[in-house]
Design a protein around this motif. Sequence first.
Motif, short mmCIF file in Angstrom:
data_model
loop_
_atom_site.label_atom_id
_atom_site.label_comp_id
_atom_site.label_asym_id
_atom_site.label_seq_id
_atom_site.Cartn_x
_atom_site.Cartn_y
_atom_site.Cartn_z
N GLU A 27 -22.55 -6.72 1.13
CA GLU A 27 -22.89 -7.79 0.72
C GLU A 27 -22.96 -8.28 1.86
N SER A 28 -21.54 -9.09 2.67
CA SER A 28 -22.28 -9.89 3.88
C SER A 28 -21.16 -9.37 5.37
N GLY A 29 -21.17 -7.77 5.24
CA GLY A 29 -20.15 -7.88 6.48
C GLY A 29 -18.89 -8.39 6.97
N ASP A 30 -18.73 -9.65 6.17
CA ASP A 30 -17.31 -10.37 6.65
C ASP A 30 -15.95 -9.30 6.35
N TYR A 31 -15.14 -9.29 7.02
CA TYR A 31 -13.53 -8.72 6.42
C TYR A 31 -13.20 -9.88 5.57
N VAL A 32 -12.30 -8.81 4.34
CA VAL A 32 -11.56 -9.30 3.43
C VAL A 32 -10.01 -9.28 4.10
N TYR A 33 -9.70 -7.88 3.98
CA TYR A 33 -8.72 -7.19 4.69
C TYR A 33 -9.01 -6.11 6.00
N SER A 34 -7.47 -6.28 6.69
CA SER A 34 -8.18 -5.41 7.95
C SER A 34 -6.62 -5.18 7.92
N GLY A 35 -5.72 -4.04 7.35
CA GLY A 35 -4.02 -3.71 6.71
C GLY A 35 -3.61 -2.52 7.77
N CYS A 36 -1.94 -2.61 8.06
CA CYS A 36 -2.21 -1.54 8.82
C CYS A 36 -0.47 -1.21 7.60
N TYR A 37 -1.18 0.69 6.93
CA TYR A 37 -0.18 1.03 6.54
C TYR A 37 0.18 2.15 6.61
N SER A 38 1.78 2.56 6.25
CA SER A 38 2.89 2.79 6.67
C SER A 38 4.12 2.63 6.36
N VAL A 39 4.75 3.91 6.35
CA VAL A 39 5.49 4.41 5.65
C VAL A 39 7.48 3.56 6.23
N ARG A 40 8.15 3.18 5.37
CA ARG A 40 8.63 2.57 6.20
C ARG A 40 10.93 2.02 5.23
N SER A 41 11.90 1.89 6.22
CA SER A 41 12.72 1.50 5.21
C SER A 41 13.89 0.58 5.60
N LEU A 42 13.70 -0.18 4.92
CA LEU A 42 14.62 -1.60 5.00
C LEU A 42 15.87 -1.33 5.07
N PRO A 43 17.20 -2.08 6.11
CA PRO A 43 18.21 -2.20 6.05
C PRO A 43 18.61 -2.12 5.23
N GLY A 44 19.88 -0.87 5.07
CA GLY A 44 20.67 -0.57 3.42
C GLY A 44 19.80 -0.06 2.31
N SER A 45 18.31 0.10 2.55
CA SER A 45 17.27 0.39 1.43
C SER A 45 18.05 2.13 1.47
N ASP A 46 17.62 2.27 0.30
CA ASP A 46 18.04 4.07 0.01
C ASP A 46 17.12 4.78 -0.18
N ARG A 47 15.84 4.50 -0.22
CA ARG A 47 14.30 5.39 -0.01
C ARG A 47 13.32 4.35 0.81
N PRO A 48 11.92 5.07 1.18
CA PRO A 48 11.59 4.00 1.77
C PRO A 48 10.65 2.96 1.14
N SER A 49 9.96 2.64 1.52
CA SER A 49 8.51 1.73 0.30
C SER A 49 7.24 1.68 1.59
N VAL A 50 6.07 1.07 0.90
CA VAL A 50 4.81 0.67 1.63
C VAL A 50 5.38 -0.56 2.50
N HIS A 51 4.57 -0.17 3.95
CA HIS A 51 4.66 -1.11 4.44
C HIS A 51 3.52 -1.21 5.11
N VAL A 52 2.97 -2.83 4.89
CA VAL A 52 1.50 -3.28 5.75
C VAL A 52 1.69 -4.59 6.07
N ALA A 53 0.95 -4.79 7.33
CA ALA A 53 0.72 -5.39 8.27
C ALA A 53 -0.73 -5.76 8.03
N PHE A 54 -0.89 -7.88 8.41
CA PHE A 54 -2.28 -7.62 8.77
C PHE A 54 -1.92 -8.86 9.62
N PRO A 55 -2.60 -8.12 10.79
CA PRO A 55 -2.31 -8.18 12.55
C PRO A 55 -2.95 -10.14 12.38
N LEU A 56 -2.21 -11.05 12.78
CA LEU A 56 -3.17 -12.42 13.08
C LEU A 56 -2.21 -12.78 14.27
#
Length: 284
Positions: free
Chosen positions: A169-198
């Motif tokens: 209705e308004s065109g206002d942004y609700v979310y503006s996110g960067c999606y990727s796959v990333r492994s955390l230190p020591g993790s046995d498998r990847p996670s979904v990584h989402v970053a919301f720039p500010l």
Amino acid sequence: MAMPLAARTALLDRGSRVMWRTLGRPVDLDGEHAWLAAPMHSGSRVADGWVADAAAALGGRTESDGEGGLLADLAALDGPGFSARSIDPMIRRFYEQTSGWRMEVWAQWNPLLQPGGEFISRAFGTRVQQLAIPTRPLDVAHGMDSTVVRILDGDGEQHAAAWLRTLRESGDYVYSGCYSVRSLPGSDRPSVHVAFPLESGNVQVFLRPRALPGGGLELVSAPGKFGQDGAYVVVRERGTHASRAPIHETFRLYVDDEQVLRTDHVLQLGRMTAVRLHYKLTPQ
């Protein structure tokens, strides 16, 4: 003389960065903490202003052809305890061909936390066009539009995807996110990584995937230690600092009895449920 509005909001934004710097720890995004390196923005109004810069930093380009997915291949999340083969093909298509789906949203806030959510949405979210979570059911009555822009590296491979969601209705942004796959230190498998720039920072969420009975998919950012799945705030304020945030999310994607793809999204603040959202996802 009253302080101009722009000066007041700039002071408010810098005050929030100072707060997170105080709560956080110094991090080296080019070294030990490269897992937290993610797009930031140079101005107070975010919207989609960060997307082209993110591609340029990779020596790549953006691509928006109506066929983009949040993930190039859900199998990129495979590892001990998870296989994309067990996920319903409709859910896989949504993640790999997100641009081809239409979204309807319903939101229900905890009455105790709704006033705070309204304040944050007005003071920050709507103004900066980022993380403006709807606080009233009628906010999303006309639906939400979804655009996916693939962020390609210098070799033309998908490095990440920008998922831009706006109120129809308004065109206002609700979310503006960067999606990727990333492994955390020591993790046995990847996670979904989402970053919301500010401005001079970002909010990041690491979501651990789990297959549900019947082909469903669950993504969880649970409480934990620094370096584990969960939510983080990163700021550039006299150096770069990062802190875990007491925000925990659960997404459950499933195909209902009428072959409609749905998602239940629960966002918690500490141990309290702040808001529940339900998404109905249909192919366009």
